[in-house]
Design a protein around this motif. Structure first.
Motif, PDB file in Angstrom:
ATOM      1  N   GLY A   1      -2.448  -3.010   3.416  1.00 44.53           N
ATOM      2  CA  GLY A   1      -3.689  -2.325   3.482  1.00 44.53           C
ATOM      3  C   GLY A   1      -4.684  -1.426   2.262  1.00 44.53           C
ATOM      4  O   GLY A   1      -5.296  -0.699   2.298  1.00 44.53           O
ATOM      5  N   ALA A   2      -3.832  -1.303   1.170  1.00 41.91           N
ATOM      6  CA  ALA A   2      -4.666  -0.642  -0.028  1.00 41.91           C
ATOM      7  C   ALA A   2      -5.769  -0.996  -0.505  1.00 41.91           C
ATOM      8  O   ALA A   2      -5.971  -2.369  -0.601  1.00 41.91           O
ATOM      9  N   ASP A   3      -6.633  -0.246  -1.080  1.00 39.26           N
ATOM     10  CA  ASP A   3      -8.052  -0.565  -2.036  1.00 39.26           C
ATOM     11  C   ASP A   3      -7.159  -0.352  -3.398  1.00 39.26           C
ATOM     12  O   ASP A   3      -6.944   0.572  -3.670  1.00 39.26           O
ATOM     13  N   LEU A   4      -7.618  -0.986  -4.529  1.00 37.57           N
ATOM     14  CA  LEU A   4      -6.833  -1.183  -5.668  1.00 37.57           C
ATOM     15  C   LEU A   4      -8.230  -0.617  -6.776  1.00 37.57           C
ATOM     16  O   LEU A   4      -9.574  -1.458  -6.577  1.00 37.57           O
ATOM     17  N   VAL A   5      -8.421   0.064  -7.177  1.00 41.47           N
ATOM     18  CA  VAL A   5      -9.112   1.138  -8.204  1.00 41.47           C
ATOM     19  C   VAL A   5      -8.818   1.152  -9.854  1.00 41.47           C
ATOM     20  O   VAL A   5      -7.801   1.287 -10.091  1.00 41.47           O
TER      21      VAL A   5
ATOM     22  N   VAL B   1       5.597   3.887   2.298  1.00 41.20           N
ATOM     23  CA  VAL B   1       6.024   5.301   2.738  1.00 41.20           C
ATOM     24  C   VAL B   1       4.844   6.144   2.588  1.00 41.20           C
ATOM     25  O   VAL B   1       4.397   7.171   3.333  1.00 41.20           O
ATOM     26  N   PHE B   2       4.133   5.569   1.595  1.00 40.24           N
ATOM     27  CA  PHE B   2       2.373   6.331   1.371  1.00 40.24           C
ATOM     28  C   PHE B   2       1.387   5.675   2.372  1.00 40.24           C
ATOM     29  O   PHE B   2       0.538   6.493   2.558  1.00 40.24           O
ATOM     30  N   LEU B   3       1.107   4.265   1.828  1.00 33.10           N
ATOM     31  CA  LEU B   3       0.101   3.747   2.158  1.00 33.10           C
ATOM     32  C   LEU B   3      -0.401   3.682   3.598  1.00 33.10           C
ATOM     33  O   LEU B   3       0.218   2.874   4.453  1.00 33.10           O
ATOM     34  N   ASP B   4      -1.420   4.006   3.755  1.00 33.24           N
ATOM     35  CA  ASP B   4      -2.490   3.154   5.721  1.00 33.24           C
ATOM     36  C   ASP B   4      -3.666   3.027   4.996  1.00 33.24           C
ATOM     37  O   ASP B   4      -3.769   2.446   3.719  1.00 33.24           O
ATOM     38  N   PRO B   5      -3.608   1.058   5.824  1.00 32.69           N
ATOM     39  CA  PRO B   5      -5.340   0.662   5.435  1.00 32.69           C
ATOM     40  C   PRO B   5      -6.124   1.429   4.748  1.00 32.69           C
ATOM     41  O   PRO B   5      -6.621   2.457   5.194  1.00 32.69           O
ATOM     42  N   GLY B   6      -6.966   1.154   3.355  1.00 30.95           N
ATOM     43  CA  GLY B   6      -7.775   2.270   3.096  1.00 30.95           C
ATOM     44  C   GLY B   6      -7.706   2.908   1.946  1.00 30.95           C
ATOM     45  O   GLY B   6      -8.729   3.321   1.493  1.00 30.95           O
ATOM     46  N   ASP B   7      -5.979   3.233   1.935  1.00 35.80           N
ATOM     47  CA  ASP B   7      -5.973   4.320   0.942  1.00 35.80           C
ATOM     48  C   ASP B   7      -6.011   3.892  -0.558  1.00 35.80           C
ATOM     49  O   ASP B   7      -6.521   2.626  -0.365  1.00 35.80           O
ATOM     50  N   VAL B   8      -6.640   4.352  -0.935  1.00 36.06           N
ATOM     51  CA  VAL B   8      -6.143   3.625  -2.717  1.00 36.06           C
ATOM     52  C   VAL B   8      -5.315   4.109  -3.549  1.00 36.06           C
ATOM     53  O   VAL B   8      -4.099   5.676  -3.996  1.00 36.06           O
ATOM     54  N   VAL B   9      -5.241   3.426  -4.746  1.00 36.16           N
ATOM     55  CA  VAL B   9      -3.598   3.460  -5.446  1.00 36.16           C
ATOM     56  C   VAL B   9      -4.819   2.463  -6.909  1.00 36.16           C
ATOM     57  O   VAL B   9      -5.481   1.768  -6.843  1.00 36.16           O
TER      58      VAL B   9
END
Length: 404
Positions: free
Chosen positions: A139-143, A113-121
């Motif tokens: 495709g999320a980036d994890l921080v 529902v929330f994530l597009d490639p390059g979004d941050v979690v």
């Protein structure tokens, strides 16, 4: 025929779960497995489930064996809602609930529902491998947010929010497991829960709160483990619950509780995945709650797991002394070990498996695999007391041998 060029970008980011790979060991004769977070099968509520089914009339049997609605079996949803209000002190006004096919599906649907490639979690480090897999598959980036003995560090969370946004990146949510964190076993203090809630409200960051173990506490009272979501509605919080640890994982039942507009989207995503979760399992879960069987079962299992945890803690102290640091969880299934300097978790596993002992290395729980290899996670839930003592003894023997 090589179809590699046809695979989607997200599928190319998929990788096998080490925990799932290790599950094969749990069914092998002679293997002591501290790998998966599986409930104790010797204490599944078989008799309760049989009693529930045997009392069904023709009408309920038809409902249980038919397709259901995407949102879930309505009487079960109502009972979950009531339990969230009373037991977890969550104000559910303005919220909605959807039943999912296990907690893992809840993670996947929220991600979708929330994530597009390059979004941050933002995630605690270490964190649950299944959650990381769900986020990365979109495709999320994890921080990472620093995880301390009493939960995620609020100051580091605030710092990471500012830093990521200063880079022009889009933070979609902060994922946290406040109670008996997987893999570390730590519990977030009430002071930190309040601080993190305030930060989420201030910066308008959604909290994704995962709470599969919250009812399996071994010390204190329920007041010590109230969800972050119980603090109010100033921050958007999505709460994930599960029946896997408090009934059985075979039914594959969990739920998502959150703002109605979010849960509506989760429902749309679920329609394209499995349309509805098992109605048969949901009707059983409803009767299990309605008849009050869950509270008696939880009382039994808190004692069972508390004893097993103590056996494992004492075995680690006895066999390894001051050679390792380890967590002493207040609930849940996991003990996290910091290995001695220079000892690789992966190499240790390769040695212990020769003597039929399996566990999960820290590597898959960490964003930084090098850091992860310095740790291992032991689950005490699915082993006998004798297996725990023997298995820890073999691990200790191998660690000492590698140090020499």
């Amino acid at each position: 025929m090589d179809n590699e060029e046809l695979y989607s970008v997200s599928s190319k980011k998929m990788k096998a779960s080490k925990i799932r790979e290790l599950m094969k060991y749990s069914s092998m004769p002679g293997i002591i497995s501290f790998g998966g977070g599986s409930p104790d099968p010797d204490n599944f509520p078989f008799d309760d489930v049989k009693d529930i089914i045997n009392k069904w009339d023709y009408k309920k049997s038809r409902v249980a064996m038919q397709y259901g609605t995407t949102g879930g079996y309505a009487p079960l949803v109502d009972l979950i809602n009531t339990r969230m209000k009373i037991n977890k002190r969550i104000d559910t006004s303005g919220d909605d609930i959807i039943v999912t096919t296990g907690g893992q599906q809840g993670l996947f649907l929220v991600s979708r529902v929330f994530l597009d490639p390059g979004d941050v979690v933002l995630v605690e480090e270490p964190t649950f491998i299944g959650a990381m897999a769900a986020f990365l598959s979109c495709g999320a980036d994890l921080v990472s947010v620093k995880l301390e003995e009493n939960g995620a560090c609020p100051d580091d969370l605030e710092s990471k929010i500012k830093s990521v946004r200063a880079q022009g990146k889009n933070i979609k949510f902060f994922y946290t497991i406040p109670n008996f964190q997987n893999p570390k076993g730590s519990t977030m203090s009430q002071e930190k829960r309040k601080a993190i809630y305030d930060i989420a409200a201030k910066y308008k960051v959604i909290i994704l709160e995962d709470d599969p173990y919250g009812d399996l506490y071994y010390e204190g009272t329920p007041d010590d483990y109230m969800p972050i979501k119980s603090l109010g509605n100033k921050a958007d919080i999505i709460y994930l619950g599960s029946f896997s640890k408090v009934l059985c994982p075979g039914f594959r039942l969990g739920w998502v509780l959150g703002p109605k507009n979010i849960v509506d989207k989760v429902g749309l995503a679920k329609q394209s995945v499995d349309a509805c979760s098992s109605t048969f399992g949901q009707v059983i879960a409803h009767d299990y709650l309605e008849q009050g069987k869950i509270d008696n079962y939880l009382g039994i299992m808190r004692n069972v797991y508390s004893v097993k945890k103590s056996v494992m803690i004492n075995a680690i102290k006895d066999k390894l002394g001051d050679l390792v640091k380890f967590t002493n969880p207040k609930g849940g299934f996991f003990i996290y070990i910091d290995l001695p300097e220079g000892i690789s978790g992966e190499k240790l596993f390769n040695e212990t498996i020769k003597d039929n002992v399996a566990f999960v290395t820290g590597e898959p729980f960490h964003i930084d695999p090098v850091e992860g290899d310095k740790h291992l996670r032991l689950s005490f839930s699915n082993s006998t007391e004798e297996q725990i003592v023997k298995g820890v003894g073999i691990i200790a023997e191998k660690i000492k041998k590698m140090m020499r």
